[in-house]
Scaffold this active site. Structure first.
Site, PDB file in Angstrom:
ATOM      1  N   LYS A  11       0.818  -1.216   0.000  1.00 14.11           N
ATOM      2  CA  LYS A  11       0.000   0.000   0.000  1.00 14.11           C
ATOM      3  C   LYS A  11       0.858   1.275   0.000  1.00 14.11           C
ATOM      4  O   LYS A  11       2.067   1.221   0.273  1.00 14.11           O
ATOM      5  CB  LYS A  11      -0.922  -0.037   1.226  1.00 14.11           C
ATOM      6  CG  LYS A  11      -1.949  -1.173   1.192  1.00 14.11           C
ATOM      7  CD  LYS A  11      -2.916  -1.076   2.381  1.00 14.11           C
ATOM      8  CE  LYS A  11      -3.944  -2.192   2.338  1.00 14.11           C
ATOM      9  NZ  LYS A  11      -4.930  -2.064   3.456  1.00 14.11           N
ATOM     10  N   TYR A  51     -12.415  -2.230  -3.577  1.00 18.16           N
ATOM     11  CA  TYR A  51     -12.885  -2.363  -2.190  1.00 18.16           C
ATOM     12  C   TYR A  51     -14.409  -2.257  -2.073  1.00 18.16           C
ATOM     13  O   TYR A  51     -14.924  -1.919  -1.008  1.00 18.16           O
ATOM     14  CB  TYR A  51     -12.216  -1.309  -1.308  1.00 18.16           C
ATOM     15  CG  TYR A  51     -10.854  -1.724  -0.787  1.00 18.16           C
ATOM     16  CD1 TYR A  51     -10.704  -2.841   0.044  1.00 18.16           C
ATOM     17  CD2 TYR A  51      -9.711  -0.980  -1.081  1.00 18.16           C
ATOM     18  CE1 TYR A  51      -9.462  -3.210   0.542  1.00 18.16           C
ATOM     19  CE2 TYR A  51      -8.463  -1.344  -0.576  1.00 18.16           C
ATOM     20  CZ  TYR A  51      -8.350  -2.460   0.238  1.00 18.16           C
ATOM     21  OH  TYR A  51      -7.132  -2.825   0.758  1.00 18.16           O
ATOM     22  N   ASN A 114      -2.000   0.387   6.773  1.00 17.69           N
ATOM     23  CA  ASN A 114      -1.457  -0.859   7.335  1.00 17.69           C
ATOM     24  C   ASN A 114      -0.620  -1.664   6.336  1.00 17.69           C
ATOM     25  O   ASN A 114      -0.496  -2.881   6.454  1.00 17.69           O
ATOM     26  CB  ASN A 114      -2.563  -1.681   7.991  1.00 17.69           C
ATOM     27  CG  ASN A 114      -3.629  -2.107   6.998  1.00 17.69           C
ATOM     28  OD1 ASN A 114      -3.519  -1.841   5.811  1.00 17.69           O
ATOM     29  ND2 ASN A 114      -4.652  -2.783   7.494  1.00 17.69           N
ATOM     30  N   HIS A 117      -2.224  -5.409   1.613  1.00 20.00           N
ATOM     31  CA  HIS A 117      -3.517  -6.083   1.428  1.00 20.00           C
ATOM     32  C   HIS A 117      -3.234  -7.524   1.047  1.00 20.00           C
ATOM     33  O   HIS A 117      -2.281  -7.801   0.323  1.00 20.00           O
ATOM     34  CB  HIS A 117      -4.320  -5.436   0.291  1.00 20.00           C
ATOM     35  CG  HIS A 117      -5.469  -6.300  -0.164  1.00 20.00           C
ATOM     36  ND1 HIS A 117      -6.687  -6.300   0.468  1.00 20.00           N
ATOM     37  CD2 HIS A 117      -5.551  -7.256  -1.140  1.00 20.00           C
ATOM     38  CE1 HIS A 117      -7.476  -7.197  -0.112  1.00 20.00           C
ATOM     39  NE2 HIS A 117      -6.814  -7.790  -1.089  1.00 20.00           N
ATOM     40  N   GLU A 128      -9.618 -11.061  -7.372  1.00 19.80           N
ATOM     41  CA  GLU A 128      -8.675  -9.947  -7.217  1.00 19.80           C
ATOM     42  C   GLU A 128      -7.474 -10.097  -8.158  1.00 19.80           C
ATOM     43  O   GLU A 128      -6.982  -9.100  -8.687  1.00 19.80           O
ATOM     44  CB  GLU A 128      -8.229  -9.853  -5.757  1.00 19.80           C
ATOM     45  CG  GLU A 128      -9.358  -9.400  -4.838  1.00 19.80           C
ATOM     46  CD  GLU A 128      -8.995  -9.376  -3.365  1.00 19.80           C
ATOM     47  OE1 GLU A 128      -9.883  -9.037  -2.549  1.00 19.80           O
ATOM     48  OE2 GLU A 128      -7.847  -9.697  -2.999  1.00 19.80           O
TER      49      GLU A 128
HETATM   50  P1  DAT Z   1      -7.739  -6.706   5.896  1.00 17.56           P
HETATM   51  O1  DAT Z   1      -6.978  -5.686   5.073  1.00 17.56           O
HETATM   52  O2  DAT Z   1      -6.924  -7.204   7.065  1.00 17.56           O
HETATM   53  O3  DAT Z   1      -8.326  -7.818   5.072  1.00 17.56           O
HETATM   54  P2  DAT Z   1     -10.440  -5.626   6.077  1.00 17.56           P
HETATM   55  O4  DAT Z   1     -10.744  -6.386   4.821  1.00 17.56           O
HETATM   56  O5  DAT Z   1     -11.365  -5.807   7.239  1.00 17.56           O
HETATM   57  O6  DAT Z   1      -8.965  -5.910   6.587  1.00 17.56           O
HETATM   58  O7  DAT Z   1     -10.422  -4.060   5.746  1.00 17.56           O
HETATM   59  C1  DAT Z   1      -9.829  -3.592   4.555  1.00 17.56           C
HETATM   60  C2  DAT Z   1      -8.998  -2.381   4.869  1.00 17.56           C
HETATM   61  O8  DAT Z   1      -9.843  -1.333   5.344  1.00 17.56           O
HETATM   62  C3  DAT Z   1      -7.968  -2.567   5.989  1.00 17.56           C
HETATM   63  O9  DAT Z   1      -6.768  -3.155   5.543  1.00 17.56           O
HETATM   64  C4  DAT Z   1      -7.757  -1.153   6.437  1.00 17.56           C
HETATM   65  C5  DAT Z   1      -9.140  -0.540   6.301  1.00 17.56           C
HETATM   66  N1  DAT Z   1      -9.859  -0.607   7.580  1.00 17.56           N
HETATM   67  C6  DAT Z   1     -10.435  -1.701   8.148  1.00 17.56           C
HETATM   68  N2  DAT Z   1     -10.983  -1.392   9.338  1.00 17.56           N
HETATM   69  C7  DAT Z   1     -10.752  -0.065   9.531  1.00 17.56           C
HETATM   70  C8  DAT Z   1     -11.069   0.860  10.574  1.00 17.56           C
HETATM   71  N3  DAT Z   1     -11.721   0.469  11.664  1.00 17.56           N
HETATM   72  N4  DAT Z   1     -10.642   2.146  10.420  1.00 17.56           N
HETATM   73  C9  DAT Z   1      -9.974   2.541   9.316  1.00 17.56           C
HETATM   74  N5  DAT Z   1      -9.650   1.721   8.300  1.00 17.56           N
HETATM   75  C10 DAT Z   1     -10.028   0.439   8.402  1.00 17.56           C
HETATM   76 MG    MG Z   2      -9.827  -7.815   3.666  1.00 19.06          MG
END
Ligand code: DAT
Ligand code: MG
Length: 140
Positions: A11, A51, A114, A117, A128
């Site tokens: 990212k 997304y 973070n 992905h 994807e």
């Molecule tokens: P992951 O990337 O671990 O699969 P996810 O699919 O639940 O996590 O969410 C996708 C992305 O969205 C994640 O990498 C970062 C963002 N995200 C998730 N929860 C969030 C939150 N509470 N606040 C801000 N960004 C968030």
């Molecule tokens: Mg995810």
């Protein structure tokens, strides 16, 4: 466990800090092979499409604007149980909960920024990968 392929994205917070090589080393040390890789700059519309599953979440705007803010590196990782293995190497979504030695523990700035992905299941991995790569670009 079968040989799988999964979609990974390094990212903008990580490409900006020149962490692509360090992150790729983590994948390779875990036995994941990088069978396709390219650096691209997502448009906002492309990030929103990628997304889409999160479109009703409160962080959707922040997430998609972040993903379209600077270049990313999209890649396909291959190996035994690659989908789960990649999730393990990535660590928990929120770096505060990530295990020592994981990418997010070492490099993530926040739950939003973070660093990586990774696809979460065989169906999403296939979708994807096809979103970013043609079959000819996958060199196993
Ligand atoms: P992951 O990337 O671990 O699969 P996810 O699919 O639940 O996590 O969410 C996708 C992305 O969205 C994640 O990498 C970062 C963002 N995200 C998730 N929860 C969030 C939150 N509470 N606040 C801000 N960004 C968030
Ligand atoms: Mg995810």
């Amino acid at each position: 466990m079968a040989i799988e392929r999964t979609l990974s994205i390094i990212k903008p917070d990580a490409t900006r800090r020149n962490l692509t090589g360090k992150i790729n080393a983590k994948f390779e040390e875990a036995g994941l092979r990088i069978v396709a890789q390219k650096r691209i700059f997502l448009s906002l519309a492309q990030a929103q499409k990628f997304y889409e599953v999160h479109k009703d979440r409160p962080f959707f705007g922040e997430l998609t604007e972040f993903m379209a803010s600077e270049p990313v590196v999209v890649q396909v990782l291959e190996g035994e149980g690659a989908i789960a293995k990649n999730r393990e190497v990535m660590g928990a979504t929120n770096p505060a909960n990530a295990e020592d030695g994981t990418i997010r523990k070492e490099f993530a700035l926040s739950v939003g920024e973070n660093s990586v992905h990774g696809s979460d299941a065989p169906e999403t991995a296939a979708e994807e990968i096809a979103y970013f790569f043609s079959g000819l670009e996958l060199v196993g």
